[in-house]
Design a protein around this motif. Sequence first.
Motif, PDB file in Angstrom:
ATOM      1  N   GLN A   1      97.402  64.042  25.993  1.00 26.59           N
ATOM      2  CA  GLN A   1      98.237  64.965  25.232  1.00 26.59           C
ATOM      3  C   GLN A   1      99.541  64.282  24.843  1.00 26.59           C
ATOM      4  O   GLN A   1      99.959  63.305  25.468  1.00 26.59           O
ATOM      5  N   ASN A   2     100.199  64.829  23.833  1.00 32.18           N
ATOM      6  CA  ASN A   2     101.516  64.342  23.409  1.00 32.18           C
ATOM      7  C   ASN A   2     102.591  65.091  24.174  1.00 32.18           C
ATOM      8  O   ASN A   2     102.648  66.324  24.144  1.00 32.18           O
ATOM      9  N   LEU A   3     103.450  64.336  24.862  1.00 30.63           N
ATOM     10  CA  LEU A   3     104.507  64.915  25.683  1.00 30.63           C
ATOM     11  C   LEU A   3     105.866  64.607  25.076  1.00 30.63           C
ATOM     12  O   LEU A   3     106.113  63.479  24.627  1.00 30.63           O
ATOM     13  N   VAL A   4     106.753  65.590  25.082  1.00 28.42           N
ATOM     14  CA  VAL A   4     108.145  65.409  24.685  1.00 28.42           C
ATOM     15  C   VAL A   4     108.993  65.524  25.943  1.00 28.42           C
ATOM     16  O   VAL A   4     109.027  66.584  26.571  1.00 28.42           O
ATOM     17  N   PHE A   5     109.651  64.424  26.323  1.00 27.23           N
ATOM     18  CA  PHE A   5     110.446  64.392  27.558  1.00 27.23           C
ATOM     19  C   PHE A   5     111.924  64.306  27.221  1.00 27.23           C
ATOM     20  O   PHE A   5     112.363  63.441  26.456  1.00 27.23           O
TER      21      PHE A   5
ATOM     22  N   SER B   1     102.224  59.561  24.880  1.00 30.20           N
ATOM     23  CA  SER B   1     100.920  60.114  25.222  1.00 30.20           C
ATOM     24  C   SER B   1     100.746  60.062  26.729  1.00 30.20           C
ATOM     25  O   SER B   1     101.045  59.037  27.365  1.00 30.20           O
ATOM     26  N   VAL B   2     100.272  61.153  27.330  1.00 29.47           N
ATOM     27  CA  VAL B   2     100.083  61.228  28.775  1.00 29.47           C
ATOM     28  C   VAL B   2      98.719  61.824  29.073  1.00 29.47           C
ATOM     29  O   VAL B   2      98.126  62.529  28.237  1.00 29.47           O
ATOM     30  N   LEU B   3      98.232  61.539  30.272  1.00 29.48           N
ATOM     31  CA  LEU B   3      97.007  62.158  30.759  1.00 29.48           C
ATOM     32  C   LEU B   3      97.392  63.424  31.503  1.00 29.48           C
ATOM     33  O   LEU B   3      98.093  63.381  32.513  1.00 29.48           O
ATOM     34  N   SER B   4      96.933  64.565  31.015  1.00 23.67           N
ATOM     35  CA  SER B   4      97.293  65.855  31.616  1.00 23.67           C
ATOM     36  C   SER B   4      96.418  66.142  32.824  1.00 23.67           C
ATOM     37  O   SER B   4      95.223  65.829  32.844  1.00 23.67           O
ATOM     38  N   SER B   5      97.005  66.790  33.829  1.00 20.16           N
ATOM     39  CA  SER B   5      96.247  67.183  35.016  1.00 20.16           C
ATOM     40  C   SER B   5      95.432  68.443  34.778  1.00 20.16           C
ATOM     41  O   SER B   5      94.536  68.760  35.567  1.00 20.16           O
ATOM     42  N   GLY B   6      95.760  69.197  33.702  1.00 24.16           N
ATOM     43  CA  GLY B   6      95.111  70.479  33.466  1.00 24.16           C
ATOM     44  C   GLY B   6      95.869  71.645  34.058  1.00 24.16           C
ATOM     45  O   GLY B   6      95.382  72.788  34.029  1.00 24.16           O
ATOM     46  N   PHE B   7      97.066  71.372  34.584  1.00 19.82           N
ATOM     47  CA  PHE B   7      97.913  72.428  35.148  1.00 19.82           C
ATOM     48  C   PHE B   7      99.269  72.376  34.470  1.00 19.82           C
ATOM     49  O   PHE B   7      99.736  71.317  34.048  1.00 19.82           O
ATOM     50  N   VAL B   8      99.921  73.536  34.391  1.00 19.89           N
ATOM     51  CA  VAL B   8     101.246  73.643  33.787  1.00 19.89           C
ATOM     52  C   VAL B   8     102.122  74.498  34.697  1.00 19.89           C
ATOM     53  O   VAL B   8     101.630  75.185  35.598  1.00 19.89           O
ATOM     54  N   TYR B   9     103.433  74.454  34.455  1.00 20.36           N
ATOM     55  CA  TYR B   9     104.379  75.262  35.218  1.00 20.36           C
ATOM     56  C   TYR B   9     104.776  76.487  34.416  1.00 20.36           C
ATOM     57  O   TYR B   9     105.154  76.374  33.239  1.00 20.36           O
ATOM     58  N   GLU B  10     104.697  77.645  35.061  1.00 18.15           N
ATOM     59  CA  GLU B  10     105.129  78.891  34.441  1.00 18.15           C
ATOM     60  C   GLU B  10     106.039  79.626  35.407  1.00 18.15           C
ATOM     61  O   GLU B  10     105.851  79.558  36.629  1.00 18.15           O
TER      62      GLU B  10
ATOM     63  N   CYS C   1     105.955  67.418  38.327  1.00 16.65           N
ATOM     64  CA  CYS C   1     105.299  66.859  37.147  1.00 16.65           C
ATOM     65  C   CYS C   1     103.801  67.116  37.202  1.00 16.65           C
ATOM     66  O   CYS C   1     103.169  66.905  38.244  1.00 16.65           O
ATOM     67  N   GLN C   2     103.232  67.560  36.083  1.00 19.47           N
ATOM     68  CA  GLN C   2     101.786  67.749  35.964  1.00 19.47           C
ATOM     69  C   GLN C   2     101.176  66.792  34.935  1.00 19.47           C
ATOM     70  O   GLN C   2     100.065  67.022  34.468  1.00 19.47           O
ATOM     71  N   ALA C   3     101.895  65.733  34.581  1.00 21.02           N
ATOM     72  CA  ALA C   3     101.335  64.635  33.791  1.00 21.02           C
ATOM     73  C   ALA C   3     101.066  63.476  34.744  1.00 21.02           C
ATOM     74  O   ALA C   3     101.857  63.209  35.643  1.00 21.02           O
ATOM     75  N   HIS C   4      99.965  62.787  34.547  1.00 22.35           N
ATOM     76  CA  HIS C   4      99.593  61.696  35.456  1.00 22.35           C
ATOM     77  C   HIS C   4     100.425  60.452  35.146  1.00 22.35           C
ATOM     78  O   HIS C   4      99.889  59.426  34.696  1.00 22.35           O
ATOM     79  N   LEU C   5     101.714  60.521  35.438  1.00 20.99           N
ATOM     80  CA  LEU C   5     102.567  59.360  35.229  1.00 20.99           C
ATOM     81  C   LEU C   5     102.237  58.238  36.212  1.00 20.99           C
ATOM     82  O   LEU C   5     102.607  57.080  35.990  1.00 20.99           O
ATOM     83  N   GLU C   6     101.569  58.576  37.289  1.00 17.76           N
ATOM     84  CA  GLU C   6     101.260  57.586  38.319  1.00 17.76           C
ATOM     85  C   GLU C   6      99.999  56.790  38.030  1.00 17.76           C
ATOM     86  O   GLU C   6      99.748  55.782  38.700  1.00 17.76           O
TER      87      GLU C   6
ATOM     88  N   ASP D   1      91.298  57.013  24.212  1.00 17.02           N
ATOM     89  CA  ASP D   1      92.307  57.471  25.171  1.00 17.02           C
ATOM     90  C   ASP D   1      93.012  56.286  25.821  1.00 17.02           C
ATOM     91  O   ASP D   1      94.238  56.305  26.032  1.00 17.02           O
ATOM     92  N   PHE D   2      92.245  55.254  26.153  1.00 16.46           N
ATOM     93  CA  PHE D   2      92.843  54.036  26.706  1.00 16.46           C
ATOM     94  C   PHE D   2      93.861  53.456  25.730  1.00 16.46           C
ATOM     95  O   PHE D   2      94.971  53.069  26.124  1.00 16.46           O
ATOM     96  N   ASP D   3      93.506  53.395  24.457  1.00 19.40           N
ATOM     97  CA  ASP D   3      94.410  52.843  23.449  1.00 19.40           C
ATOM     98  C   ASP D   3      95.696  53.655  23.363  1.00 19.40           C
ATOM     99  O   ASP D   3      96.797  53.097  23.301  1.00 19.40           O
ATOM    100  N   LEU D   4      95.572  54.981  23.355  1.00 18.64           N
ATOM    101  CA  LEU D   4      96.755  55.840  23.254  1.00 18.64           C
ATOM    102  C   LEU D   4      97.663  55.669  24.473  1.00 18.64           C
ATOM    103  O   LEU D   4      98.893  55.555  24.338  1.00 18.64           O
ATOM    104  N   LEU D   5      97.065  55.643  25.649  1.00 23.38           N
ATOM    105  CA  LEU D   5      97.873  55.543  26.864  1.00 23.38           C
ATOM    106  C   LEU D   5      98.492  54.155  27.004  1.00 23.38           C
ATOM    107  O   LEU D   5      99.641  54.029  27.441  1.00 23.38           O
ATOM    108  N   LYS D   6      97.764  53.109  26.632  1.00 18.47           N
ATOM    109  CA  LYS D   6      98.342  51.775  26.697  1.00 18.47           C
ATOM    110  C   LYS D   6      99.502  51.629  25.713  1.00 18.47           C
ATOM    111  O   LYS D   6     100.513  50.980  26.016  1.00 18.47           O
TER     112      LYS D   6
END
Length: 875
Positions: free
Chosen positions: A416-420, A431-440, A480-485, A498-503
Motif C-alpha cells: 500500500q501507499n503510506l503517507v508518513f 510503499s509499505v507491506l500492510s499487516s491487514g490491521f489499522v488503528y481506530e 505501527c501496522q506497516a511491516h517496517l521491520e 511488490d518486490f520492485d515497489l518495496l525495494k
Amino acid sequence: MLITLCYLYLWARWGRRPAALVRATVQRLRASRCSFTFCGAAARPRDARVCLSRGGRVFCVGESQSIDDLNKWALFLVSPFILEAEHIAFVTESIWVQGESLQRPSSSSETIVKWSDCCLPLAYRPGDPYQLIAEASVDDFSKLGVAFLEDRLQMADGLVPQKIVSVHLQDCTLKALEDQASDQQAQTLQLNPKPSTESKPESDVMACVGREDPKVLGAEPTLGKGGASGSEPAGDRDREVGSVEHCPLHLSSCHECLELENSTIESVKFASAENIPDLPYDHSGSLEDVAGDTRLEREGRRVNVTGKAPNILFYVGSAPQESLGRFQEIRSVLVDCVDADSYTLYHLSRESALRDPWSDNCLLLVVATREAIPEDLAQKFMAYLSQGGKVLGLCSSFTFAGFQVVRKSVLEETVQNLVFSKADQTQVKLSVLSSGFVYEEGPGERHSLGKLQGHLENEDKDRLIVQVPFGEHGGEAVLCQAHLELPPSSAAVQAPEDFDLLKSSNIRRYEVLREILTALGLNCDIKRVPALTPLYLLPGAEEIWDPLRLWLGKHADPEGVIKSSKLSLKFLSSYTSEMEITPSALPVVTDVQAFSSENFNLDIYRQNLQTKRLGKVILFAEVAPTTMNLLDGLMFEIPQEMGLIAIAVRQTQGKGRGVNAWLSPLGCALSTLLISIPLRSQLGQRIPFVQHLMSLAVVEAVRSIPEYQDINLRVKWPNDIYYSDLMKLGGVLVNSTLLGETFYILIGCGFNVSNSNPTICINDLITEYNKQHRAELKPLRTDGLIARTVTVLEKLIDTFQDKGPNGVLPLYYKYWVHSGQRVHLGGLEGPEVWIVGLDDSGFLQVEEKDGKVVTVHPDGNSFDMLRNLILPKQQ
C-alpha cells in the motif's frame, strides 16, 4: 618425564585445589607481564602453554596481550580513572544466548560465581562477542577464572562467558582513558535492585569489591602492602594455600625446595596441553568465600558493575522457535538504524518480563507479536510506560489510550501507499507491506497524539502509525501496522511487482524507521568513519611476484617510499599498530604470508582472474580513503604487464562523477583498475567508450555465469549499473591522462554485491530469482566478481581494438535499459525525443519528432531515469 614429575609435585603440594594453583601461578608470574587466559581448549592461543585443563576448558600462560587503542570502547567510570597497582586488567568475551539455553548449575551444591561480584568494569564494546574490560585483585581474577573452568561463572542478561584474558593497558591508553573520563559523564546503569550489601565511598573501594562484610570473612578486613583484597584467619589461609607472603610454606625455608618450586611453575607454564590431565574439583579449596552483591559509588555517582550498555528489549511472542527468528529479523533492521556501539539488543521472554527488573535499564521496548498480550504482561508494559518508558509496537496487538486494532482483510499482506508525517511536519510517501490491521479510536479515555502519524493513501485514510504519549513522566509509544521491520526480500512478499515497489521505497523505509527511533530517544546518527588500515601488496598470479619485487627495489627510495602528488606509499615487510596511517601516507605490507582477511580471499580472486595482463598486482585495504588515489604514484612507472588494481572493503572518501560522493558500505565491490590504451588505436580514438565497457563488464561478469543469465542486471548510460530500470546498484568513474602516445586510465568501479540495505544489491536479485523460480542459485562474493569483471573487461577491450564499436555494441544493447525509451530534453516542458543508441564516439543519440538525430554528451547532461529526463548537469 620431567613434566610428569613436575605435575606430581604440584598435585602433592596443592592436592585437589586447582583454585590455589591458579592463584599462586598468577601471583608469581604477573610481574613478568605475561598473559593469563581462561578459554575453551580449541580457542587456546597458539603460543600459550597450558597450566591446567578441566572439562574442555584450559588455563594457560602466554605472551603479554596489550590494549593501546580504546576508540571503539565506551567507558563506565567517571574521573578520576584509577587502575590499582596490584590489580589485573582483563577482557571478558561473551555471547548472548536465549533464556532456555542458558547455563544452569548441574547440582545445587555447586557455587555460582557472579561476574559482577568479582571485578570493576572499566569499558565495554558491544558486538559478537560482547567484550568487557574490567579490573580485579589477583584473588578475584583467579576466582573468576576457576569459576569459568568449572562452568560456574554467571553474567547478566543472558551473556555467557567464552574467554577471559588478562591484558596490559599501555600508559598512553591509561592517559587517554583518564582524559576521556574527565571530559564526559560516566554511563551509569541501574543495578540489581536487591544488592546484599552497599559500600560507602572510600579511596580504596576498588580493592575491596565483595570483601566489605566482616561477618562473611570472620575478621575485620585489612589491606596488606601486597594488595590482596582481604585478610582471613591464619588457620583458614593455611588450609587453602595462598600467596607466599601471607602463608609461608615449610618448603620456602629450604633453598633447594624453593628452587624446585620455581622451576616447577615454569615447567608447567611451558608444558604442552597433551601432557596435562584434568584435575577433579574440590569446592573446599576454591576461592568461593565471598558473598553478596555490591553497589559501588565514586564521588557520589553509582558505577555500573553489571558491565552492560543501555538495553533495547524485544518482546516477540511466547513460542520459542518462532520468537527467535522474529527477534533476529527485527534486530538486524534496528542495528542498521541506530548507533550499534551505544546499545545492547536483547530478546525479552515472557518469563523474564514477569520475573526480572528489566525496566530499570531499558531505553526502548519493542513489542512485535501478533498474538494477544496476556493481561499480566500488559500490566508490566503499561507500568513501564507510566515510569517514562518508550515502546515501539511493530504489527502488534498491543495498544492503549482508547485505540483499537481493527482487522481489514482487504489490506492483509498487500503493498500500500503510506503517507508518513515527520516531527517537523514534512511528509514522506512510500510503499509499505500492510499487516491487514489499522488503528481506530474507540470508546474511553483519549490522549492527545504526537506529531508522528502515518495513514494510507486510500479513501478511508486508514491509520497505520500513531504516536501516543502516556503518563506524567514522558512515557510514549509509537504503534505501527506497516511491516517496517521486513525487508523487501521477505517470504511475505510474493509478487515480483511488490518486490520492485518495496525495494524502490527501501531508503524511505529506513528514513521512517530512523525518524521513529529518534523520536523515542535513540541515537540514529551516522556511524563513525572507520579507521584507515594498512595496504597489502598481493600477487594476482605467482609468476608476477619476483619481477614486481625487483621493480620495487629499483623505484622505491632507501626507506621504501614511493611518492606522488597525492600520497606516499611506504613499502615494508610488516606493520605494527604504532605506525601512523593518514590519507596521504599509507604503509604497504609486502609479506603475503601475513595477509588475512574475512572480506577478501586471494585464492578465490586468482581462480576467477583469467587475464593476460590486467589485475595481476593487487593493492588491498580493509579501509582506504579512496581506491582512485592509491595507484597515483605507480601508474606511469610500473610495467604494463604488471596490471595494477586497488581493492578496498570500505572507503571513507569514495568518489562519483562530478562532485558526487560514492557511499561504500561493507558488501560493496570497490576497485580501481589501471589500463593503458595506445592513442592511435580503435579505443584510443574513442576514450568515452571505456566507461561503457566497464559497466558492461560488471553485468556480463554476473550474467555469463551458468544459470545466472536471467538475473535482471543492466547498464544505464553513461556509467551506471542498474536493477532492471528501477534502481541503481553500481557506477563507474574514469580518469584518463595522455602521456606521449599512451592514455593511462584509472577506472574506478563500485557495485553492491551483498549490502542489501538501504538500497539493493546483486544477491538481492539472486534471492528474489530463487524465490520466483524455485531455484537454488548461490550468492556471489565481491572478490570473485571483481576478478570476473576484470577478465571480461580485458576481453571487451581486445574485441573493441580489433573490431571497433560494432564489436561490442550488440552485447551492450542487449543489457542496456534505454531501448525505444522516450525522454524529454531540458525538463518536463522540453521536447520529447526517442533514444536511438550510441554514436561512434560513445555518446548518446536521440531522435527528435522531425526525425533529426542529435548527440548528448555525458559530461554536460544528467539522465534522470525516474522521470525520463535528460537535464543539464548542475554546476
